[in-house]
Design a protein around this motif. Structure first.
Motif, PDB file in Angstrom:
ATOM      1  N   GLU A  54       9.020   4.075   1.879  1.00 43.35           N
ATOM      2  CA  GLU A  54       7.819   4.918   1.920  1.00 43.35           C
ATOM      3  C   GLU A  54       8.192   6.361   2.280  1.00 43.35           C
ATOM      4  N   LEU A  55       9.091   6.527   3.241  1.00 44.07           N
ATOM      5  CA  LEU A  55       9.475   7.897   3.624  1.00 44.07           C
ATOM      6  C   LEU A  55      10.084   8.636   2.439  1.00 44.07           C
ATOM      7  N   VAL A  56      10.871   7.910   1.647  1.00 41.71           N
ATOM      8  CA  VAL A  56      11.515   8.552   0.491  1.00 41.71           C
ATOM      9  C   VAL A  56      10.460   9.086  -0.486  1.00 41.71           C
ATOM     10  N   THR A  57       9.295   8.413  -0.570  1.00 43.46           N
ATOM     11  CA  THR A  57       8.274   8.874  -1.530  1.00 43.46           C
ATOM     12  C   THR A  57       7.715  10.249  -1.174  1.00 43.46           C
ATOM     13  N   TYR A  58       7.903  10.672   0.056  1.00 44.82           N
ATOM     14  CA  TYR A  58       7.415  12.004   0.448  1.00 44.82           C
ATOM     15  C   TYR A  58       8.451  13.097   0.198  1.00 44.82           C
ATOM     16  N   SER A  59       9.641  12.695  -0.270  1.00 41.35           N
ATOM     17  CA  SER A  59      10.760  13.646  -0.246  1.00 41.35           C
ATOM     18  C   SER A  59      10.633  14.768  -1.265  1.00 41.35           C
ATOM     19  N   ASP A  60       9.765  14.599  -2.284  1.00 44.17           N
ATOM     20  CA  ASP A  60       9.681  15.652  -3.307  1.00 44.17           C
ATOM     21  C   ASP A  60       8.518  16.604  -3.045  1.00 44.17           C
ATOM     22  N   GLN A  61       7.981  16.593  -1.834  1.00 40.62           N
ATOM     23  CA  GLN A  61       6.789  17.410  -1.581  1.00 40.62           C
ATOM     24  C   GLN A  61       7.084  18.677  -0.789  1.00 40.62           C
ATOM     25  N   GLY A  62       8.348  18.966  -0.581  1.00 39.44           N
ATOM     26  CA  GLY A  62       8.704  20.210   0.112  1.00 39.44           C
ATOM     27  C   GLY A  62       8.369  20.185   1.593  1.00 39.44           C
ATOM     28  N   LEU A  63       8.232  18.992   2.164  1.00 41.12           N
ATOM     29  CA  LEU A  63       7.832  18.897   3.565  1.00 41.12           C
ATOM     30  C   LEU A  63       9.062  18.874   4.477  1.00 41.12           C
ATOM     31  N   VAL A  64       8.894  19.440   5.655  1.00 43.49           N
ATOM     32  CA  VAL A  64       9.972  19.462   6.643  1.00 43.49           C
ATOM     33  C   VAL A  64       9.411  18.864   7.934  1.00 43.49           C
ATOM     34  N   ALA A  65       9.993  17.744   8.374  1.00 43.09           N
ATOM     35  CA  ALA A  65       9.468  17.097   9.591  1.00 43.09           C
ATOM     36  C   ALA A  65       9.984  17.830  10.818  1.00 43.09           C
ATOM     37  N   ARG A  66       9.070  18.209  11.696  1.00 46.23           N
ATOM     38  CA  ARG A  66       9.541  18.879  12.915  1.00 46.23           C
ATOM     39  C   ARG A  66       9.429  17.989  14.139  1.00 46.23           C
ATOM     40  N   THR A  67       8.781  16.830  13.993  1.00 41.70           N
ATOM     41  CA  THR A  67       8.791  15.821  15.061  1.00 41.70           C
ATOM     42  C   THR A  67       8.835  14.459  14.386  1.00 41.70           C
ATOM     43  N   LEU A  68       9.327  13.483  15.124  1.00 37.15           N
ATOM     44  CA  LEU A  68       9.245  12.085  14.668  1.00 37.15           C
ATOM     45  C   LEU A  68       8.732  11.277  15.849  1.00 37.15           C
ATOM     46  N   TYR A  69       7.692  10.494  15.601  1.00 35.73           N
ATOM     47  CA  TYR A  69       7.119   9.673  16.670  1.00 35.73           C
ATOM     48  C   TYR A  69       7.057   8.245  16.167  1.00 35.73           C
ATOM     49  N   MET A  70       7.790   7.342  16.835  1.00 34.21           N
ATOM     50  CA  MET A  70       7.727   5.924  16.485  1.00 34.21           C
ATOM     51  C   MET A  70       6.782   5.255  17.475  1.00 34.21           C
ATOM     52  N   THR A 103      10.403  10.744  19.488  1.00 33.07           N
ATOM     53  CA  THR A 103       9.844   9.887  20.541  1.00 33.07           C
ATOM     54  C   THR A 103       9.825   8.445  20.088  1.00 33.07           C
ATOM     55  N   MET A 104      10.087   7.559  21.042  1.00 29.17           N
ATOM     56  CA  MET A 104       9.878   6.141  20.767  1.00 29.17           C
ATOM     57  C   MET A 104       9.068   5.526  21.899  1.00 29.17           C
ATOM     58  N   GLU A 105       8.022   4.794  21.529  1.00 31.68           N
ATOM     59  CA  GLU A 105       7.285   4.032  22.538  1.00 31.68           C
ATOM     60  C   GLU A 105       8.101   2.788  22.869  1.00 31.68           C
ATOM     61  N   ALA A 106       8.180   2.481  24.168  1.00 32.02           N
ATOM     62  CA  ALA A 106       8.978   1.328  24.587  1.00 32.02           C
ATOM     63  C   ALA A 106       8.150   0.506  25.563  1.00 32.02           C
ATOM     64  N   ASN A 107       8.186  -0.791  25.386  1.00 30.98           N
ATOM     65  CA  ASN A 107       7.464  -1.638  26.333  1.00 30.98           C
ATOM     66  C   ASN A 107       8.432  -2.353  27.254  1.00 30.98           C
ATOM     67  N   PRO A 108       8.096  -2.409  28.546  1.00 36.76           N
ATOM     68  CA  PRO A 108       8.941  -3.135  29.497  1.00 36.76           C
ATOM     69  C   PRO A 108       9.157  -4.563  29.002  1.00 36.76           C
ATOM     70  N   GLY A 109      10.330  -5.090  29.299  1.00 35.97           N
ATOM     71  CA  GLY A 109      10.610  -6.461  28.877  1.00 35.97           C
ATOM     72  C   GLY A 109      11.248  -6.521  27.495  1.00 35.97           C
ATOM     73  N   THR A 110      11.371  -5.362  26.820  1.00 34.40           N
ATOM     74  CA  THR A 110      12.011  -5.369  25.493  1.00 34.40           C
ATOM     75  C   THR A 110      13.235  -4.454  25.474  1.00 34.40           C
ATOM     76  N   VAL A 111      13.584  -3.878  26.636  1.00 33.09           N
ATOM     77  CA  VAL A 111      14.613  -2.827  26.645  1.00 33.09           C
ATOM     78  C   VAL A 111      15.621  -3.049  27.772  1.00 33.09           C
ATOM     79  N   SER A 112      16.776  -2.389  27.634  1.00 32.77           N
ATOM     80  CA  SER A 112      17.810  -2.434  28.675  1.00 32.77           C
ATOM     81  C   SER A 112      18.471  -1.056  28.692  1.00 32.77           C
ATOM     82  N   GLU A 113      19.304  -0.825  29.709  1.00 34.98           N
ATOM     83  CA  GLU A 113      19.986   0.470  29.766  1.00 34.98           C
ATOM     84  C   GLU A 113      20.861   0.665  28.525  1.00 34.98           C
ATOM     85  N   GLN A 114      21.529  -0.414  28.089  1.00 32.96           N
ATOM     86  CA  GLN A 114      22.391  -0.290  26.904  1.00 32.96           C
ATOM     87  C   GLN A 114      21.560   0.070  25.669  1.00 32.96           C
ATOM     88  N   TYR A 115      20.390  -0.562  25.556  1.00 34.43           N
ATOM     89  CA  TYR A 115      19.513  -0.261  24.416  1.00 34.43           C
ATOM     90  C   TYR A 115      19.158   1.231  24.424  1.00 34.43           C
TER      91      TYR A 115
END
Ligand code: SF4
Length: 389
Positions: A54-70, A103-115
């Protein structure tokens, strides 16, 4: 892939925010009406590949992402290599700028320091952790799948891994929560010194288990007066602790505003990718198919995942511009409004806000129109007056 006429015409070089939705959760919290699903994690590998397409479908529109939020859902259910795939695709096809807030949203119980170390190395530089409450009873009642200690462990792990921009979320107005309980939560959150704090009033959405429990009298309804007291207490405590109240529900250390969310509040364009994601490009709002399995099929069949789109009418766009900017402490800049719409802000507001101005809910400061502290508490009273008739 056919994205629909309006979106295809967005052929201009411009900066956008990029929101990527990860609609999977370990379990479903009782208040949640977000587009997220428990028990469907087996779909994640195919889903991530579809997202990339889906992201690739936006690639021909001259857009430049200045943030990414997951956001989600629970993006921290993705493996580090899946995170790398999304970040890399955004870099390669949407020219995600160097130094962009990721940015990435993270929920407790799904993460570790290594992650956290792994995703930091992949470019994620901001973490948003859903703590929600510092009382285990609250978390159990909400069917959150973690304890307070696990939430604190997640926070400490992110810091230890090297994250210098961490946001935490809390909810107020929880069933049986007293003002003293809330004072306790505020004091605990100040103690851990996050860079950014989001505080949300509990909302009871129809169709959720919380709504059913309240309707059957098993849990009390939120008390509006108590929630107003909680909000005022938060303003007081967080201001004393040195946080800037920059948006109705958000506080931060200097320079740590959410750059991605500022794009929403300034009514600037953003791509929404993934199941159920909303986007706003070229004055067109749209959202994608909600169900992850259907979203994957649409993408894999070369079809657009967009299931609804609407070009904002001029009156609605202006109203939304003002309402969104009023969420920000800075308010609406009259010159920017004039140059964007060719109409003066005074004439746009004329006749709409006289009564709320009389009640001290709004004010003019220099060239800015904004909510007063009292107006932040009663913001909906102001917003309904600004909507078109
Ligand atoms: S973790 Fe967040 S997205 Fe997932 S069910 Fe709970 S509130 Fe909803």
């Amino acid at each position: 892939m056919n994205r629909g006429n309006e979106l295809e015409q967005t052929n201009i070089s411009s900066y956008v925010g990029l929101y990527v939705h990860i609609p999977f959760c370990k379990t479903k919290c009782i208040y949640c009406d977000f587009n997220c699903y428990a028990g469907k994690n087996a779909l994640i590998p195919d889903y991530v590949l579809a997202l990339g397409k889906e992201l690739v479908t936006y690639s021909d529109q001259g857009l430049v992402a200045r943030t990414l939020y997951m956001g989600g859902g629970t993006p921290s259910l993705l493996s580090p290599s899946q995170v790398l795939y999304i970040v890399g695709t955004a870099r390669d096809y949407l020219r995600l700028v160097d130094g962009a807030e990721i940015t990435m949203e993270a929920n407790p119980g799904t993460v570790s320091e290594q992650y956290f170390r792994d995703i930091l190395a992949m470019g994620v530089n901001r973490i948003s952790i859903g703590i929600q409450s510092f009382k285990d009873d609250d978390l159990r009642r909400l069917a959150r799948h973690h304890t307070v200690e696990e939430a604190l462990e997640a926070y400490r792990a992110a810091r230890a891994a090297g994250f210098e921009n961490i946001s935490v979320d809390l909810i107020y107005g929880l069933p049986f929560q007293t003002l003293d309980d809330w004072r306790h939560n505020l004091s605990r959150v100040v103690d851990i010194e996050p860079d950014h704090i989001s505080l949300y009033a509990l909302t009871v959405e129809e169709g959720t288990p919380l709504h059913r429990l309240i309707s059957r009298g098993k849990l009390p309804s939120p008390d509006d007066d108590l929630m107003a007291d909680m909000y005022e207490l938060a303003q007081e405590v967080l201001e004393k602790a040195g946080y800037i109240h920059y948006e109705i529900s958000n506080w931060c250390r200097p320079g740590k505003q959410s750059k991605h969310n500022m794009i929403y509040w300034r009514e600037e364009p953003f791509i929404g990718a993934g199941a159920g994601a909303y986007g706003f490009l070229n004055s067109v709002r749209y959202y994608n198919e909600l169900l992850p399995s259907k979203y994957i099929s649409l993408i894999n069949n070369g079809q657009s995942p967009i299931v609804w789109q609407e070009e904002l009418s001029v009156p609605i766009e202006r109203s939304e511009y003002v309402i969104l900017h009023l969420r920000l402490a800075e308010g609406v800049n009259a010159e920017e409004f004039q140059s964007r719409y060719g109409q003066s802000l005074h004439s746009f507001l004329s006749g709409k806000i006289d009564d709320v101005a009389g009640l001290g809910l709004v004010e003019w400061k220099d060239n800015y129109f904004r909510l007063t502290p009292k107006g932040r508490l009663l913001s909906n009273e102001v917003f309904v007056r600004i909507l078109p008739d």
